[in-house]
Scaffold this motif. Structure first.
Motif, PDB file in Angstrom:
ATOM      1  N   GLN A   3      11.692   5.714  -6.670  1.00  0.00           N
ATOM      2  CA  GLN A   3      12.668   4.628  -6.598  1.00  0.00           C
ATOM      3  C   GLN A   3      13.375   4.439  -7.938  1.00  0.00           C
ATOM      4  O   GLN A   3      14.507   3.960  -8.000  1.00  0.00           O
ATOM      5  CB  GLN A   3      11.967   3.331  -6.207  1.00  0.00           C
ATOM      6  CG  GLN A   3      11.517   3.276  -4.750  1.00  0.00           C
ATOM      7  CD  GLN A   3      10.785   1.987  -4.448  1.00  0.00           C
ATOM      8  OE1 GLN A   3       9.779   1.668  -5.066  1.00  0.00           O
ATOM      9  NE2 GLN A   3      11.294   1.232  -3.493  1.00  0.00           N
ATOM     10  N   THR A 186      10.045  -8.330  -3.996  1.00  0.00           N
ATOM     11  CA  THR A 186       9.374  -7.047  -3.805  1.00  0.00           C
ATOM     12  C   THR A 186       9.992  -5.992  -4.719  1.00  0.00           C
ATOM     13  O   THR A 186      11.147  -6.139  -5.157  1.00  0.00           O
ATOM     14  CB  THR A 186       9.499  -6.565  -2.356  1.00  0.00           C
ATOM     15  OG1 THR A 186      10.881  -6.240  -2.089  1.00  0.00           O
ATOM     16  CG2 THR A 186       9.015  -7.622  -1.373  1.00  0.00           C
ATOM     17  N   PHE A 188      11.176  -3.141  -3.889  1.00  0.00           N
ATOM     18  CA  PHE A 188      12.386  -2.642  -3.233  1.00  0.00           C
ATOM     19  C   PHE A 188      13.566  -3.585  -3.483  1.00  0.00           C
ATOM     20  O   PHE A 188      14.675  -3.145  -3.793  1.00  0.00           O
ATOM     21  CB  PHE A 188      12.150  -2.484  -1.731  1.00  0.00           C
ATOM     22  CG  PHE A 188      13.363  -2.025  -0.967  1.00  0.00           C
ATOM     23  CD1 PHE A 188      13.708  -0.683  -0.912  1.00  0.00           C
ATOM     24  CD2 PHE A 188      14.189  -2.946  -0.325  1.00  0.00           C
ATOM     25  CE1 PHE A 188      14.846  -0.265  -0.225  1.00  0.00           C
ATOM     26  CE2 PHE A 188      15.325  -2.542   0.364  1.00  0.00           C
ATOM     27  CZ  PHE A 188      15.643  -1.190   0.411  1.00  0.00           C
ATOM     28  N   GLU A 189      13.344  -4.896  -3.327  1.00  0.00           N
ATOM     29  CA  GLU A 189      14.411  -5.876  -3.545  1.00  0.00           C
ATOM     30  C   GLU A 189      14.879  -5.841  -4.996  1.00  0.00           C
ATOM     31  O   GLU A 189      16.083  -5.924  -5.273  1.00  0.00           O
ATOM     32  CB  GLU A 189      13.916  -7.283  -3.202  1.00  0.00           C
ATOM     33  CG  GLU A 189      13.752  -7.543  -1.715  1.00  0.00           C
ATOM     34  CD  GLU A 189      13.086  -8.875  -1.420  1.00  0.00           C
ATOM     35  OE1 GLU A 189      13.408  -9.483  -0.386  1.00  0.00           O
ATOM     36  OE2 GLU A 189      12.230  -9.315  -2.225  1.00  0.00           O
ATOM     37  N   ASP A 192      16.910  -2.671  -5.682  1.00  0.00           N
ATOM     38  CA  ASP A 192      18.207  -2.847  -5.020  1.00  0.00           C
ATOM     39  C   ASP A 192      19.111  -3.780  -5.831  1.00  0.00           C
ATOM     40  O   ASP A 192      20.329  -3.563  -5.917  1.00  0.00           O
ATOM     41  CB  ASP A 192      17.980  -3.453  -3.629  1.00  0.00           C
ATOM     42  CG  ASP A 192      18.718  -2.695  -2.551  1.00  0.00           C
ATOM     43  OD1 ASP A 192      18.812  -1.459  -2.666  1.00  0.00           O
ATOM     44  OD2 ASP A 192      19.200  -3.337  -1.604  1.00  0.00           O
TER      45      ASP A 192
END
Length: 217
Positions: A3, A186, A188-189, A192
Motif C-alpha cells: 500500500q 483504518t 486503507f482510509e 487513501d
C-alpha cells in the motif's frame, strides 16, 4: 504490491524554507506537497519526480467566506478553509468550489451532507496531535472521531495533513497512518487520504477536467 507504493501528498504546508522541506518530503516518500499562500517558487531546486503545488488558505469572517471561495473557484489553487465554529464551517461547506475544510471543531450531519453535495474533502490536522498535550490533545482526538464518523456516513473524501511549518513538523506517510489510527481511521482510509483524494483534487484542477468522470482527451 505494498500500500505504501502509492503516490503520497501533503496538501497543507507552509514551510519556512521550501527547498529543505521538499527534499525531506521526497526522502519520506511524498510525490508532492501543497504550499499555502506561496508567493513564488522560481529558482527553487526541487528533487526529481517531486512537485510543488500552490494553495490558498481562505481566511475571512463567516459573512465573507463564500465570496472569498468564489474568487478562487476557477483557479488552479488548492483552496482550504481552516475549520472552526459552526458558522464558518457552514459557510465553507455550502460554497461550491472549495477543495478542503480542515479540522472543523463543530461538525454534524447537516454540514457533512452539504460537504458531500459540494464535493468538499474533509481534512484531519495531525499536526495538532503532534503539538498538543494533555486535555487539549484529548479534545482534538474526540473531535476527530466525530468528524470521521460523519465522513464515513456521507462517504466524504478525506485528507490527512501535518500542517507543517518546518522540516521538524513533517512526518512520513507511515507515521501519518499510525497517528490517524489514534482516532479510529483504518490504514486503507489513511493511505487513501494521502494518495487517492489528493490525486482526485489535482485532476479536478486540470484544465482538461469538465466534471467527475469526464475529461478532454
Amino acid at each position: 504490491m505494498s500500500q505504501f507504493d502509492s503516490k503520497f501528498y501533503d496538501f497543507f504546508t507552509h514551510p519556512d524554507s521550501l527547498e529543505p522541506m521538499a527534499a525531506l518530503a521526497k526522502k519520506y516518500g511524498y510525490s508532492g506537497i501543497v504550499v499555502t499562500n506561496l508567493k513564488a517558487n522560481e529558482g527553487i531546486i526541487l528533487p526529481d519526480d517531486f512537485s510543488i503545488y500552490k494553495g490558498v488558505e481562505i481566511q475571512a469572517k463567516p459573512s465573507r467566506v463564500r465570496e472569498e471561495i468564489k474568487k478562487h473557484r476557477d483557479s488552479n489553487l488548492i483552496s482550504t478553509v481552516r475549520g472552526g465554529e459552526e458558522d464558518i464551517n457552514r459557510a465553507a461547506v455550502e460554497s461550491e468550489g472549495l477543495d478542503i475544510l480542515l479540522q472543523p471543531s463543530e461538525f454534524n450531519n447537516v454540514l457533512a451532507k452539504a460537504a458531500s453535495d459540494n464535493s468538499i474533502a474533509i481534512g484531519f490536522n495531525l499536526g495538532l496531535l503532534i503539538r498538543l498535550r494533555g486535555d487539549a490533545r484529548v479534545r482534538e482526538l474526540k473531535n476527530m472521531r466525530i468528524i470521521l464518523k460523519h465522513a464515513r456516513k456521507y462517504k466524504l473524501k478525506m485528507i490527512l495533513t501535518g500542517d507543517s511549518g518546518s522540516i521538524y513538523d513533517l512526518r512520513s506517510p507511515r507515521e501519518m497512518v499510525a497517528l490517524s489510527s489514534l482516532f479510529g481511521m483504518t490504514p486503507f482510509e489513511a493511505i487513501d487520504s494521502m494518495s487517492a483524494t489528493p490525486e482526485s483534487i489535482l485532476r479536478r484542477k486540470s484544465p482538461d477536467y469538465i466534471k467527475e468522470g469526464i475529461e478532454i482527451i
